[in-house]
Design a protein around this motif. Structure first.
Motif, PDB file in Angstrom:
ATOM      1  N   TRP A  86      43.010 -21.986   3.330  1.00  0.00           N
ATOM      2  CA  TRP A  86      42.805 -22.289   4.531  1.00  0.00           C
ATOM      3  C   TRP A  86      43.776 -22.935   5.101  1.00  0.00           C
ATOM      4  O   TRP A  86      44.677 -23.558   4.282  1.00  0.00           O
ATOM      5  CB  TRP A  86      41.346 -22.843   4.746  1.00  0.00           C
ATOM      6  CG  TRP A  86      40.131 -22.251   4.467  1.00  0.00           C
ATOM      7  CD1 TRP A  86      39.652 -21.998   3.120  1.00  0.00           C
ATOM      8  CD2 TRP A  86      39.522 -21.737   5.223  1.00  0.00           C
ATOM      9  NE1 TRP A  86      38.642 -21.269   3.322  1.00  0.00           N
ATOM     10  CE2 TRP A  86      38.451 -21.001   4.779  1.00  0.00           C
ATOM     11  CE3 TRP A  86      39.640 -21.694   6.809  1.00  0.00           C
ATOM     12  CZ2 TRP A  86      37.274 -20.179   5.421  1.00  0.00           C
ATOM     13  CZ3 TRP A  86      38.509 -20.969   7.465  1.00  0.00           C
ATOM     14  CH2 TRP A  86      37.401 -20.289   6.721  1.00  0.00           C
TER      15      TRP A  86
ATOM     16  N   HIS B  39      41.814 -19.032   8.062  1.00  0.00           N
ATOM     17  CA  HIS B  39      41.956 -18.479   6.704  1.00  0.00           C
ATOM     18  C   HIS B  39      42.892 -17.324   6.764  1.00  0.00           C
ATOM     19  O   HIS B  39      42.859 -16.444   7.140  1.00  0.00           O
ATOM     20  CB  HIS B  39      40.537 -18.003   6.346  1.00  0.00           C
ATOM     21  CG  HIS B  39      40.655 -17.659   4.801  1.00  0.00           C
ATOM     22  ND1 HIS B  39      40.727 -16.229   4.401  1.00  0.00           N
ATOM     23  CD2 HIS B  39      40.527 -18.211   3.727  1.00  0.00           C
ATOM     24  CE1 HIS B  39      40.600 -16.238   2.947  1.00  0.00           C
ATOM     25  NE2 HIS B  39      40.506 -17.548   2.512  1.00  0.00           N
TER      26      HIS B  39
ATOM     27  N   ARG C 286      44.598 -14.463   4.106  1.00  0.00           N
ATOM     28  CA  ARG C 286      44.323 -13.509   2.870  1.00  0.00           C
ATOM     29  C   ARG C 286      45.625 -12.409   2.965  1.00  0.00           C
ATOM     30  O   ARG C 286      45.597 -11.614   3.784  1.00  0.00           O
ATOM     31  CB  ARG C 286      43.011 -12.919   2.932  1.00  0.00           C
ATOM     32  CG  ARG C 286      42.748 -11.994   1.437  1.00  0.00           C
ATOM     33  CD  ARG C 286      41.450 -11.366   1.436  1.00  0.00           C
ATOM     34  NE  ARG C 286      41.216 -10.524   2.342  1.00  0.00           N
ATOM     35  CZ  ARG C 286      40.210 -10.583   3.378  1.00  0.00           C
ATOM     36  NH1 ARG C 286      39.412 -11.753   3.620  1.00  0.00           N
ATOM     37  NH2 ARG C 286      39.927  -9.490   4.269  1.00  0.00           N
ATOM     38  N   SER C 287      46.431 -12.448   1.699  1.00  0.00           N
ATOM     39  CA  SER C 287      47.607 -11.584   1.827  1.00  0.00           C
ATOM     40  C   SER C 287      47.171 -10.616   0.736  1.00  0.00           C
ATOM     41  O   SER C 287      46.336 -10.354  -0.285  1.00  0.00           O
ATOM     42  CB  SER C 287      48.546 -12.230   1.516  1.00  0.00           C
ATOM     43  OG  SER C 287      48.632 -12.919   0.262  1.00  0.00           O
TER      44      SER C 287
ATOM     45  N   ALA D  42      49.666  -9.916   7.173  1.00  0.00           N
ATOM     46  CA  ALA D  42      48.436 -10.910   6.534  1.00  0.00           C
ATOM     47  C   ALA D  42      47.228 -10.736   7.286  1.00  0.00           C
ATOM     48  O   ALA D  42      47.297 -10.578   8.801  1.00  0.00           O
ATOM     49  CB  ALA D  42      48.903 -12.379   6.393  1.00  0.00           C
ATOM     50  N   ASP D  43      45.982 -10.957   6.842  1.00  0.00           N
ATOM     51  CA  ASP D  43      44.626 -11.018   7.313  1.00  0.00           C
ATOM     52  C   ASP D  43      44.312 -12.491   7.561  1.00  0.00           C
ATOM     53  O   ASP D  43      44.031 -13.240   6.799  1.00  0.00           O
ATOM     54  CB  ASP D  43      43.866 -10.122   6.485  1.00  0.00           C
ATOM     55  CG  ASP D  43      42.174 -10.042   7.178  1.00  0.00           C
ATOM     56  OD1 ASP D  43      42.509 -10.237   8.411  1.00  0.00           O
ATOM     57  OD2 ASP D  43      41.328  -9.752   6.313  1.00  0.00           O
TER      58      ASP D  43
ATOM     59  N   SER E 257      45.478 -16.686  -1.008  1.00  0.00           N
ATOM     60  CA  SER E 257      44.516 -16.824   0.102  1.00  0.00           C
ATOM     61  C   SER E 257      43.829 -18.275   0.204  1.00  0.00           C
ATOM     62  O   SER E 257      43.704 -18.913  -0.824  1.00  0.00           O
ATOM     63  CB  SER E 257      43.090 -16.033  -0.480  1.00  0.00           C
ATOM     64  OG  SER E 257      42.066 -16.049   0.539  1.00  0.00           O
TER      65      SER E 257
END
Length: 340
Positions: A39, A12, A14-15, A2-3, A37
């Motif tokens: 938070w 946060h 984002r996958s 994941a990012d 995605s």
């Protein structure tokens, strides 16, 4: 992986669409699904990332055949996680909220589980198969046995794992055994190559023999034609000689006839001339028979003078002159007697 980015104390995530994210906040599931995605606060969040794409697992292990020969099996198992919730509850797919990387090694655990199950099933089938049969038909039988074994493995569904496909790439013996097994095949191939070489040479020899026979036939035919040509030339030369001989004979006969005619004409002419000369001589003799001797001497001297060559000068010695004067005197006396 994941990012995860950080902004003002919040994080946060984002996958990717192939990653199933489970977000728990204070023990309660907040986010659950692929490609999310959102938070979150790291101190109150528990994150899990479960890959749901098809994964390739290369499996390599050693087995022993029924005749106690060691073989190496190379296979590939394609699998996917069909139940991410169950997999995350059985394996540690938790990710670090700061870096987004796994805290453990869940894929290695899955790989060990699949490798051990595939190896166990392959060992079962190869232990009852001789080496030659394993090398000839072992790939299909081992593939079927591993597929059946993984499909019947209870730990895989309990972990949320689904096997998509199994491929057995190769079953190889030890290098020494492999070289020994290749020797008969190589010998057969070499024998086939030698036989092909001999056959090719035999065909080449036959072709050369045929070519030589054709050349010999051509030479014989050429010799025969040359013989016929020589015979024809001999016949022509003989015919030409005969014709030349006949022409020469005709020419000789004509020449002989001509010569004979000429000889006859010359003989006739000579006879005629002789007869005329004889007649003239006879007439001449008859005319002179009545003339006296002095007249004949005078005629003879005249004739002699006509036939004597021209004398430019004459030298008389005293002896000759004396004898000549004596003879002239005698002739003068005789003439005087005659006149008296």
């Amino acid at each position: 992986m994941a990012d995860i980015t950080r902004r003002l104390g919040a994080h946060h995530l984002r996958s990717a669409p192939t990653a199933h994210i489970r977000h728990h906040k204070r023990g309660r599931l907040v986010h659950d699904g692929p490609g999310l995605s959102f938070w979150f606060r790291p101190l109150s969040a528990a994150l899990s990332e479960v890959p749901v794409d098809d994964r390739e697992l290369a499996v390599t292990f050693h087995a022993r055949t029924a005749d106690f020969q060691d073989v190496a099996v190379q296979a590939t198992v394609t699998y996917r996680i069909s139940d991410p919730a169950l997999a995350s509850s059985r394996l540690d797919f938790a990710v670090d909220p700061d870096t987004g990387s796994w805290r453990g090694a869940p894929l290695e655990q899955l790989g060990s589980l699949l490798t051990e199950s595939a190896q166990q099933n392959a060992l079962d089938v190869l232990a009852r198969t001789p080496l030659a049969e394993a090398l000839a038909d072992g790939v299909s039988s081992v593939r079927e046995r591993i597929s059946e074994g993984l499909a019947g493995e209870p730990r895989l569904p309990a972990t949320g794992i689904e096997v998509v496909a199994v491929r057995v790439i190769a079953i190889r013996p030890e290098p020494e055994v492999e070289r020994a097994l290749r020797t008969p095949a190589r010998e057969r191939i070499q024998q086939e190559a030698d036989r092909a070489t001999y056959e090719r040479r035999a065909v080449a020899v036959q072709r050369e023999r045929a070519i030589a026979e054709n050349e010999l036939t051509s030479r014989i035919e050429l010799a025969r034609q040359e013989q016929e040509l020589v015979e024809r030339r001999g016949v022509n030369a003989r015919r030409e000689a005969e014709e030349n001989a006949a022409a020469d004979a005709v020419r000789a006969e004509a020449e002989a006839a001509r010569t004979e005619r000429l000889a006859r004409a010359e003989a006739e002419s000579a006879r005629t001339v002789g007869e005329a000369r004889a007649a003239a001589q006879a007439s001449w003799l008859a005319a002179h028979s009545t003339v006296d001797a002095a007249t004949l001497h005078a005629l003879a001297a005249t004739r002699l003078a006509e036939n004597v060559p021209r004398i430019e000068s004459l030298t008389l010695s005293p002896d000759v002159l004396t004898g000549l004067l004596a003879k002239l005197g005698q002739h003068g006396g005789h003439h005087g007697d005659a006149r008296s």
